[in-house]
Motif scaffolding. Structure first.
Motif, PDB file in Angstrom:
ATOM      1  N   GLU A  23       7.279  -0.685  51.542  1.00  0.00           N
ATOM      2  CA  GLU A  23       8.594  -1.295  51.367  1.00  0.00           C
ATOM      3  C   GLU A  23       9.636  -0.186  51.543  1.00  0.00           C
ATOM      4  OE1 GLU A  23      11.526  -1.626  49.638  1.00  0.00           O
ATOM      5  OE2 GLU A  23      11.848  -3.634  50.418  1.00  0.00           O
ATOM      6  N   PRO A  24      10.572  -0.326  52.465  1.00  0.00           N
ATOM      7  CA  PRO A  24      11.527   0.746  52.764  1.00  0.00           C
ATOM      8  C   PRO A  24      12.306   1.279  51.562  1.00  0.00           C
ATOM      9  CG  PRO A  24      11.669  -0.965  54.431  1.00  0.00           C
ATOM     10  CD  PRO A  24      10.754  -1.483  53.352  1.00  0.00           C
ATOM     11  N   ASN A  25      12.734   0.418  50.657  1.00  0.00           N
ATOM     12  CA  ASN A  25      13.504   0.893  49.504  1.00  0.00           C
ATOM     13  C   ASN A  25      12.658   1.755  48.570  1.00  0.00           C
ATOM     14  OD1 ASN A  25      16.143  -0.135  50.035  1.00  0.00           O
ATOM     15  ND2 ASN A  25      15.339  -2.174  49.613  1.00  0.00           N
ATOM     16  N   ARG A  26      11.365   1.490  48.506  1.00  0.00           N
ATOM     17  CA  ARG A  26      10.490   2.325  47.670  1.00  0.00           C
ATOM     18  C   ARG A  26      10.353   3.714  48.282  1.00  0.00           C
ATOM     19  NH1 ARG A  26       6.223  -2.228  47.500  1.00  0.00           N
ATOM     20  NH2 ARG A  26       7.459  -3.784  46.430  1.00  0.00           N
ATOM     21  N   ALA A  27      10.224   3.770  49.597  1.00  0.00           N
ATOM     22  CA  ALA A  27      10.168   5.076  50.264  1.00  0.00           C
ATOM     23  C   ALA A  27      11.482   5.824  50.061  1.00  0.00           C
ATOM     24  CB  ALA A  27       9.874   4.897  51.748  1.00  0.00           C
ATOM     25  N   LYS A  28      12.593   5.107  50.065  1.00  0.00           N
ATOM     26  CA  LYS A  28      13.892   5.739  49.820  1.00  0.00           C
ATOM     27  C   LYS A  28      13.977   6.276  48.396  1.00  0.00           C
ATOM     28  CE  LYS A  28      16.400   2.979  53.216  1.00  0.00           C
ATOM     29  NZ  LYS A  28      17.373   1.903  53.428  1.00  0.00           N
ATOM     30  N   LEU A  33      13.978  10.900  44.744  1.00  0.00           N
ATOM     31  CA  LEU A  33      13.351  11.636  43.646  1.00  0.00           C
ATOM     32  C   LEU A  33      12.983  13.048  44.080  1.00  0.00           C
ATOM     33  CD1 LEU A  33      11.087   9.011  41.870  1.00  0.00           C
ATOM     34  CD2 LEU A  33      12.965  10.307  40.869  1.00  0.00           C
ATOM     35  N   ARG A  34      12.605  13.217  45.321  1.00  0.00           N
ATOM     36  CA  ARG A  34      12.298  14.575  45.815  1.00  0.00           C
ATOM     37  C   ARG A  34      13.541  15.445  45.766  1.00  0.00           C
ATOM     38  NH1 ARG A  34       8.158  15.858  50.268  1.00  0.00           N
ATOM     39  NH2 ARG A  34       9.197  17.753  49.705  1.00  0.00           N
ATOM     40  N   ASP A  35      14.706  14.859  46.023  1.00  0.00           N
ATOM     41  CA  ASP A  35      15.958  15.614  46.027  1.00  0.00           C
ATOM     42  C   ASP A  35      16.493  15.876  44.624  1.00  0.00           C
ATOM     43  OD1 ASP A  35      15.840  15.562  48.794  1.00  0.00           O
ATOM     44  OD2 ASP A  35      17.217  13.874  48.979  1.00  0.00           O
ATOM     45  N   THR A  36      16.353  14.896  43.722  1.00  0.00           N
ATOM     46  CA  THR A  36      16.946  15.011  42.388  1.00  0.00           C
ATOM     47  C   THR A  36      15.937  15.381  41.309  1.00  0.00           C
ATOM     48  OG1 THR A  36      16.655  12.652  41.934  1.00  0.00           O
ATOM     49  CG2 THR A  36      18.739  13.323  42.934  1.00  0.00           C
ATOM     50  N   GLU A  37      14.671  15.276  41.597  1.00  0.00           N
ATOM     51  CA  GLU A  37      13.549  15.565  40.704  1.00  0.00           C
ATOM     52  C   GLU A  37      13.367  14.538  39.594  1.00  0.00           C
ATOM     53  OE1 GLU A  37      13.196  19.568  39.364  1.00  0.00           O
ATOM     54  OE2 GLU A  37      13.731  20.378  41.328  1.00  0.00           O
ATOM     55  N   GLU A  38      14.438  14.010  39.026  1.00  0.00           N
ATOM     56  CA  GLU A  38      14.304  13.009  37.958  1.00  0.00           C
ATOM     57  C   GLU A  38      15.582  12.193  37.900  1.00  0.00           C
ATOM     58  OE1 GLU A  38      12.423  13.315  33.681  1.00  0.00           O
ATOM     59  OE2 GLU A  38      14.467  14.085  33.624  1.00  0.00           O
ATOM     60  N   ASN A  39      15.428  10.882  37.694  1.00  0.00           N
ATOM     61  CA  ASN A  39      16.584  10.013  37.570  1.00  0.00           C
ATOM     62  C   ASN A  39      16.195   8.706  36.904  1.00  0.00           C
ATOM     63  OD1 ASN A  39      19.421  10.021  38.101  1.00  0.00           O
ATOM     64  ND2 ASN A  39      18.930  11.007  40.042  1.00  0.00           N
ATOM     65  N   ASN A  40      17.206   7.869  36.639  1.00  0.00           N
ATOM     66  CA  ASN A  40      16.956   6.558  36.041  1.00  0.00           C
ATOM     67  C   ASN A  40      17.267   5.455  37.044  1.00  0.00           C
ATOM     68  OD1 ASN A  40      19.731   6.400  36.119  1.00  0.00           O
ATOM     69  ND2 ASN A  40      20.021   6.678  33.938  1.00  0.00           N
ATOM     70  N   CYS A  41      16.991   4.227  36.667  1.00  0.00           N
ATOM     71  CA  CYS A  41      17.183   3.085  37.580  1.00  0.00           C
ATOM     72  C   CYS A  41      18.636   2.928  38.012  1.00  0.00           C
ATOM     73  CB  CYS A  41      16.722   1.793  36.918  1.00  0.00           C
ATOM     74  SG  CYS A  41      14.947   1.568  36.920  1.00  0.00           S
ATOM     75  N   THR A  42      19.568   3.223  37.124  1.00  0.00           N
ATOM     76  CA  THR A  42      20.983   3.058  37.456  1.00  0.00           C
ATOM     77  C   THR A  42      21.371   3.896  38.666  1.00  0.00           C
ATOM     78  OG1 THR A  42      21.464   2.636  35.131  1.00  0.00           O
ATOM     79  CG2 THR A  42      23.330   3.206  36.534  1.00  0.00           C
ATOM     80  N   HIS A  43      20.840   5.086  38.759  1.00  0.00           N
ATOM     81  CA  HIS A  43      21.126   5.953  39.903  1.00  0.00           C
ATOM     82  C   HIS A  43      20.737   5.269  41.212  1.00  0.00           C
ATOM     83  CE1 HIS A  43      21.463   9.663  42.242  1.00  0.00           C
ATOM     84  NE2 HIS A  43      20.306   9.341  42.781  1.00  0.00           N
ATOM     85  N   VAL A 100      10.309  11.426  57.517  1.00  0.00           N
ATOM     86  CA  VAL A 100      10.582  10.156  58.192  1.00  0.00           C
ATOM     87  C   VAL A 100      12.088   9.977  58.289  1.00  0.00           C
ATOM     88  CG1 VAL A 100      10.339   7.642  58.032  1.00  0.00           C
ATOM     89  CG2 VAL A 100       8.444   9.114  57.371  1.00  0.00           C
ATOM     90  N   ASN A 101      12.567   9.612  59.454  1.00  0.00           N
ATOM     91  CA  ASN A 101      14.001   9.364  59.652  1.00  0.00           C
ATOM     92  C   ASN A 101      14.440   8.151  58.847  1.00  0.00           C
ATOM     93  OD1 ASN A 101      14.386  11.456  61.502  1.00  0.00           O
ATOM     94  ND2 ASN A 101      13.638  10.174  63.174  1.00  0.00           N
ATOM     95  N   GLU A 102      15.652   8.234  58.305  1.00  0.00           N
ATOM     96  CA  GLU A 102      16.217   7.148  57.500  1.00  0.00           C
ATOM     97  C   GLU A 102      16.212   5.831  58.281  1.00  0.00           C
ATOM     98  OE1 GLU A 102      17.848   5.734  53.925  1.00  0.00           O
ATOM     99  OE2 GLU A 102      17.167   7.762  54.321  1.00  0.00           O
ATOM    100  N   GLU A 103      16.489   5.887  59.584  1.00  0.00           N
ATOM    101  CA  GLU A 103      16.534   4.669  60.401  1.00  0.00           C
ATOM    102  C   GLU A 103      15.164   4.025  60.549  1.00  0.00           C
ATOM    103  OE1 GLU A 103      17.282   7.830  62.541  1.00  0.00           O
ATOM    104  OE2 GLU A 103      18.779   7.883  60.983  1.00  0.00           O
ATOM    105  N   ASP A 104      14.118   4.798  60.367  1.00  0.00           N
ATOM    106  CA  ASP A 104      12.778   4.278  60.536  1.00  0.00           C
ATOM    107  C   ASP A 104      12.232   3.604  59.274  1.00  0.00           C
ATOM    108  OD1 ASP A 104      12.689   5.137  63.165  1.00  0.00           O
ATOM    109  OD2 ASP A 104      11.858   7.086  62.630  1.00  0.00           O
TER     110      ASP A 104
END
Length: 105
Positions: A23-28, A33-43, A100-104
């Motif tokens: 699912e594309p949104n899960r990959a996003k 998470l790789r960029d921020t290391e940790e976050n919550n659902c609101t982010h 993976v490119n964002e467009e893909d």
């Protein structure tokens, strides 16, 4: 507060991981998470412009697939990638997702 289920790394399968990432949104979310290391659902609700219930569902799928873990502080849930465990079991997977490119997606 009930601690969300997280499968032991031994029971995490490549098929479940790929299914969760299909699912594309899960990959996003994983990429974020790789960029921020940790976050919550609101982010992710703000970043992906999705309803909180949809983001919560995606987070649950990723967590139950074994890709992410939860840390609870009060009523807030913070999520992070199980980087060391995932890299140990599936070397290079997280790097591949990042390339993976964002467009893909």
């Amino acid at each position: 507060m009930k601690i969300p289920y997280q499968p032991p790394i031994e029971s995490v399968t490549f098929t479940k991981v790929l299914q969760a990432l299909s699912e594309p949104n899960r990959a996003k979310i994983i990429r974020c998470l790789r960029d921020t290391e940790e976050n919550n659902c609101t982010h992710y609700t703000l970043q992906l412009q999705l309803p909180k219930s949809t983001v919560s569902h995606h987070i649950k799928v990723l967590r139950e697939a074994g890709l992410i873990q939860a840390r609870i502080v009060g009523k807030e849930h913070f999520y992070s990638i199980r980087t060391e465990e995932i890299e140990g079991k599936f070397p290079g997977l997280l790097d591949a997702i990042g390339k993976v490119n964002e467009e893909d997606l």
